[in-house]
Design a protein around this motif. Structure first.
Motif, PDB file in Angstrom:
ATOM      1  N   VAL A   1      -2.662  13.286  -4.663  1.00  0.00           N
ATOM      2  CA  VAL A   1      -2.153  11.925  -4.537  1.00  0.00           C
ATOM      3  C   VAL A   1      -1.850  11.634  -3.068  1.00  0.00           C
ATOM      4  CG1 VAL A   1      -0.257  10.371  -5.121  1.00  0.00           C
ATOM      5  CG2 VAL A   1      -1.252  11.833  -6.878  1.00  0.00           C
ATOM      6  N   GLY A   2      -2.310  10.524  -2.584  1.00  0.00           N
ATOM      7  CA  GLY A   2      -2.158  10.153  -1.180  1.00  0.00           C
ATOM      8  C   GLY A   2      -3.371  10.487  -0.336  1.00  0.00           C
TER       9      GLY A   2
ATOM     10  N   GLY B   1      -8.601   3.084  -0.281  1.00  0.00           N
ATOM     11  CA  GLY B   1      -9.247   4.312  -0.735  1.00  0.00           C
ATOM     12  C   GLY B   1      -8.311   5.489  -0.862  1.00  0.00           C
ATOM     13  N   ASN B   2      -6.982   5.258  -0.828  1.00  0.00           N
ATOM     14  CA  ASN B   2      -6.022   6.340  -1.001  1.00  0.00           C
ATOM     15  C   ASN B   2      -5.762   6.575  -2.484  1.00  0.00           C
ATOM     16  OD1 ASN B   2      -5.480   6.649   1.856  1.00  0.00           O
ATOM     17  ND2 ASN B   2      -4.360   4.702   1.707  1.00  0.00           N
ATOM     18  N   LEU B   3      -5.668   7.836  -2.876  1.00  0.00           N
ATOM     19  CA  LEU B   3      -5.419   8.165  -4.275  1.00  0.00           C
ATOM     20  C   LEU B   3      -3.985   7.798  -4.653  1.00  0.00           C
ATOM     21  CD1 LEU B   3      -7.208  11.625  -4.569  1.00  0.00           C
ATOM     22  CD2 LEU B   3      -7.872   9.508  -5.706  1.00  0.00           C
ATOM     23  N   ILE B   4      -3.855   6.966  -5.679  1.00  0.00           N
ATOM     24  CA  ILE B   4      -2.543   6.596  -6.197  1.00  0.00           C
ATOM     25  C   ILE B   4      -2.201   7.435  -7.422  1.00  0.00           C
ATOM     26  CG2 ILE B   4      -1.241   4.716  -7.280  1.00  0.00           C
ATOM     27  CD1 ILE B   4      -2.857   2.768  -5.656  1.00  0.00           C
TER      28      ILE B   4
ATOM     29  N   TYR C   1      -9.138   8.565 -12.089  1.00  0.00           N
ATOM     30  CA  TYR C   1      -8.147   8.455 -11.015  1.00  0.00           C
ATOM     31  C   TYR C   1      -8.090   7.014 -10.525  1.00  0.00           C
ATOM     32  CZ  TYR C   1     -12.293   8.957  -7.975  1.00  0.00           C
ATOM     33  OH  TYR C   1     -13.508   8.810  -7.371  1.00  0.00           O
ATOM     34  N   VAL C   2      -6.985   6.695  -9.783  1.00  0.00           N
ATOM     35  CA  VAL C   2      -6.759   5.344  -9.272  1.00  0.00           C
ATOM     36  C   VAL C   2      -6.682   5.402  -7.750  1.00  0.00           C
ATOM     37  CG1 VAL C   2      -5.263   3.314  -9.377  1.00  0.00           C
ATOM     38  CG2 VAL C   2      -5.460   4.812 -11.368  1.00  0.00           C
ATOM     39  N   VAL C   3      -7.342   4.451  -7.088  1.00  0.00           N
ATOM     40  CA  VAL C   3      -7.265   4.353  -5.625  1.00  0.00           C
ATOM     41  C   VAL C   3      -6.756   2.970  -5.236  1.00  0.00           C
ATOM     42  CG1 VAL C   3      -9.129   6.004  -5.211  1.00  0.00           C
ATOM     43  CG2 VAL C   3      -9.680   3.581  -5.459  1.00  0.00           C
ATOM     44  N   ASP C   4      -6.114   2.901  -4.051  1.00  0.00           N
ATOM     45  CA  ASP C   4      -5.647   1.594  -3.575  1.00  0.00           C
ATOM     46  C   ASP C   4      -6.762   0.921  -2.774  1.00  0.00           C
ATOM     47  OD1 ASP C   4      -5.744   2.754  -1.078  1.00  0.00           O
ATOM     48  OD2 ASP C   4      -3.586   2.840  -0.787  1.00  0.00           O
TER      49      ASP C   4
ATOM     50  N   GLU D   1       0.861  -1.180   0.000  1.00  0.00           N
ATOM     51  CA  GLU D   1       0.000   0.000   0.000  1.00  0.00           C
ATOM     52  C   GLU D   1       0.903   1.238   0.000  1.00  0.00           C
ATOM     53  OE1 GLU D   1      -3.082  -0.189  -0.329  1.00  0.00           O
ATOM     54  OE2 GLU D   1      -3.502  -2.286   0.162  1.00  0.00           O
ATOM     55  N   PRO D   2       0.417   2.377  -0.471  1.00  0.00           N
ATOM     56  CA  PRO D   2       1.237   3.593  -0.437  1.00  0.00           C
ATOM     57  C   PRO D   2       1.662   3.943   0.997  1.00  0.00           C
ATOM     58  CG  PRO D   2      -0.678   3.895  -1.837  1.00  0.00           C
ATOM     59  CD  PRO D   2      -0.871   2.589  -1.146  1.00  0.00           C
ATOM     60  N   TYR D   3       2.921   4.369   1.157  1.00  0.00           N
ATOM     61  CA  TYR D   3       3.407   4.800   2.473  1.00  0.00           C
ATOM     62  C   TYR D   3       4.431   5.903   2.276  1.00  0.00           C
ATOM     63  CZ  TYR D   3       7.722   2.152   1.547  1.00  0.00           C
ATOM     64  OH  TYR D   3       8.894   1.694   1.005  1.00  0.00           O
ATOM     65  N   THR D   4       4.671   6.629   3.333  1.00  0.00           N
ATOM     66  CA  THR D   4       5.635   7.735   3.282  1.00  0.00           C
ATOM     67  C   THR D   4       6.980   7.255   3.798  1.00  0.00           C
ATOM     68  OG1 THR D   4       3.875   9.344   3.645  1.00  0.00           O
ATOM     69  CG2 THR D   4       6.127  10.074   4.061  1.00  0.00           C
TER      70      THR D   4
END
Length: 570
Positions: free
Chosen positions: A256-257, A245-248, A239-242, A181-184
């Protein structure tokens, strides 16, 4: 304009009326005592004009209202369907990207595991990997302890450090291909997606993983493949979400994010489903959205168009219709005014003669020809009826357009749904044949969409030739068509479907060569107890026909048996 017809009331310009106490004054015999009462009445011609004008205006307004409602509903449905199709196409593209990323890392990990990557060449090899494929902003090699042994680009300065992110720990723990998943990132503050593939040494021992990072807020693979979205004239975008539900991916990089899981269409994606609906986004703007789920990673793609676009388009169309129709309405009203004058003239003469008779000023009375008076009245009715017929025809045309597919002339999806619902409510047993032209996209790609339209009309014509008196031929959407066969078993439906399939296979299509057709059959209530199940079963059978090699007809029982056989093989 309505005051003009009253001018004939002053042809003699009479002087002042005599006093009622002197009715026998011989010097003024042409001034009847009831003249003011006559003037106080409303002329028949004016009544006719008012009634006809009101009827025309009301009918015209009703016609425009029906047209507006029909057009708006149709355009809304088409926009939702197009956005769903767009989302489906983009989801396939995104899934291909993800699979390619995984395949690339898998190939690299296999190459490392084989020992063909020498330790001294690792930096050169991962630099080559990052540059040669368009997927990753950076690549890292991590050993089994989580220590970075090589990075590309080297400017990341991560070599020798231990990765501490939960995503890296997850990759080490699971020891299998993974897309996070997206992360910082703690060291850079970048919003990242990590794709990884495990590495094993020659003895089969786990030796770490090779990972590729996608920087979501910087130029990345999704921007390259999905394309940079500029300002769309009608405000549409995707748009794309993971899976959380986070915007990729979003046309506005600043978003984004951002978590958009409260959005209704995103909630649909988070439940693992695709679909289409009207939604209000976080900026309180209403959109017509289509969404497609990406099974490989649990992501979703949403393609949406502002609802106001549909409203403006319909307003423009109805405005043009009104503008084109208005002159005809004006001409029609002028004709009605003229005819009403002509029709009322015999009655006016009769009223004038009756006035003279009751006043005693007329010694002899010559009545108008009754037959002539009746003829004029019937002509007035004819003119009014013609006006209504003209407007009714226009309303009928709007209704016809609302229920007919404009390309093929077949029953459209909306009327099909109404027919099926009515049959179900009335307990009518029926079968459906759902069909799809095989490799139709190739026709569009090779010959163009105009030829594709000709092929669709070709199929529609053959369907009409094969249908029975009470059957319906419907365009379901795109290259998909449906036969509605009341009081027909699936055996009878199969015979009809096979005849049609054989014809399409043997006849030369507009492309200059035969086409093939895949068909799926189900019956209500013999096979399905609900309309949703009925179409679902037919779609399953159609899908099985496609999977089985195309150019074949499959009944739902056969589709279920084939699917069960496949599961048993696995």
């Amino acid at each position: 304009m309505p005051t003009k017809p009253t001018k004939p009331t002053k042809p003699t310009k009479p002087t002042k009326r005599t006093k009622p106490t002197k009715p026998t004054k011989p010097t003024k015999p042409t001034k009847p005592a009831h003249r003011n009462e006559e003037r106080s009445g409303i002329r028949l011609s004016l009544i006719i004009i008012i009634l006809v004008f009101s009827a025309v205006i009301v009918s015209f307004a009703l016609s425009l209202t029906i047209g507006y409602t029909t057009q708006k509903k149709s355009l809304t449905e088409n926009t939702l369907e197009l956005n769903r199709i767009t989302a489906n196409e983009l989801s396939r593209t995104t899934q291909t990207i993800v699979q390619s990323m995984q395949d690339t890392l898998k190939s690299a990990s296999d190459y490392i595991s084989s020992g063909q990557w020498k330790q001294e060449d690792l930096q050169h090899q991962i630099d080559f990997l990052r540059v040669s494929v368009p997927y990753f902003n950076s690549v890292v090699l991590v050993n089994e302890a989580g220590v970075v042994t090589a990075t590309s680009p080297e400017a990341l300065a991560l070599k020798g450090t231990t990765l501490s992110s939960d995503q890296a720990k997850q990759a080490l723990q699971l020891k299998q291909p993974l897309i996070s998943e997206p992360y910082t990132a703690a060291s850079t503050g970048r919003l990242i997606i990590l794709a990884s593939s495990p590495i094993y040494d020659a003895q089969g021992n786990y030796a770490g993983f090779i990972g590729g990072s996608v920087y979501l807020q910087e130029p990345n693979v999704f921007q390259k493949i999905l394309g940079q979205q500029g300002e769309n004239e009608n405000g549409s975008y995707y748009y794309v979400v993971d899976s959380n539900g986070n915007l990729i991916y979003h046309p506005d990089p600043k978003r984004v994010g951002e978590n958009v899981s409260d959005n209704a269409i995103v909630k649909l994606l988070l439940s693992g489903r695709s679909g289409q609906m009207s939604v209000v986004n976080s900026q309180h703007v209403k959109f017509l959205a289509g969404a497609a789920y990406i099974p490989a990673v649990g992501w979703g793609i949403v393609s949406q168009t502002p609802a106001v676009v549909v409203t403006k388009s319909v307003d423009a169309v109805i405005g043009k219709v009104a503008l084109i129709s208005a002159p005809f309405m004006v001409i029609l009203l002028l004709i009605v005014i003229f005819i009403s004058q002509r029709l009322s003239s015999p009655l006016n003469r009769l009223a004038h003669l009756a006035s003279n008779l009751t006043s005693g000023t007329a010694k002899t009375v010559q009545l108008p020809d009754i037959r002539h008076w009746n003829y004029e009245t019937s002509e007035l009715y004819s003119a009014v009826n013609e006006a209504f017929r003209l407007l009714d025809r226009r309303a009928e045309e709007y209704s016809h357009q609302a229920h007919t597919d404009p390309l093929t002339g077949l029953t459209n999806r909306r009327l099909m749904d109404e027919i099926v619902a009515r049959w179900a409510a009335e307990g009518v047993p029926f079968s459906i044949v759902m069909m799809d032209l095989d490799r139709f996209k190739t026709v569009n790609d090779t010959y163009g969409h105009q030829m594709g339209d000709e092929v669709l009309r070709f199929l529609a014509g053959r369907m009409l030739e094969e249908k029975g008196k009470n059957d319906y031929c419907c365009r379901y959407g795109g290259e998909e068509f449906v036969f509605l066969l009341p009081y027909r078993s699936d055996d009878e439906a199969y015979e009809i479907a096979e005849r049609l399939r054989g014809r399409i296979e043997s006849e030369i299509s507009p492309t200059g060569r035969p086409m093939t057709l895949s068909l799926g059959i189900s019956s209500y209530p013999a096979r399905a107890l609900t309309i949703e199940d009925l179409f679902g079963q037919a779609d399953v059978a159609l899908y099985q026909a496609k999977q089985g090699g195309r150019n074949r007809t499959i009944r739902y029982d056969e589709a279920a048996a084939a699917e069960a056989g496949n599961e048993a093989d696995h």
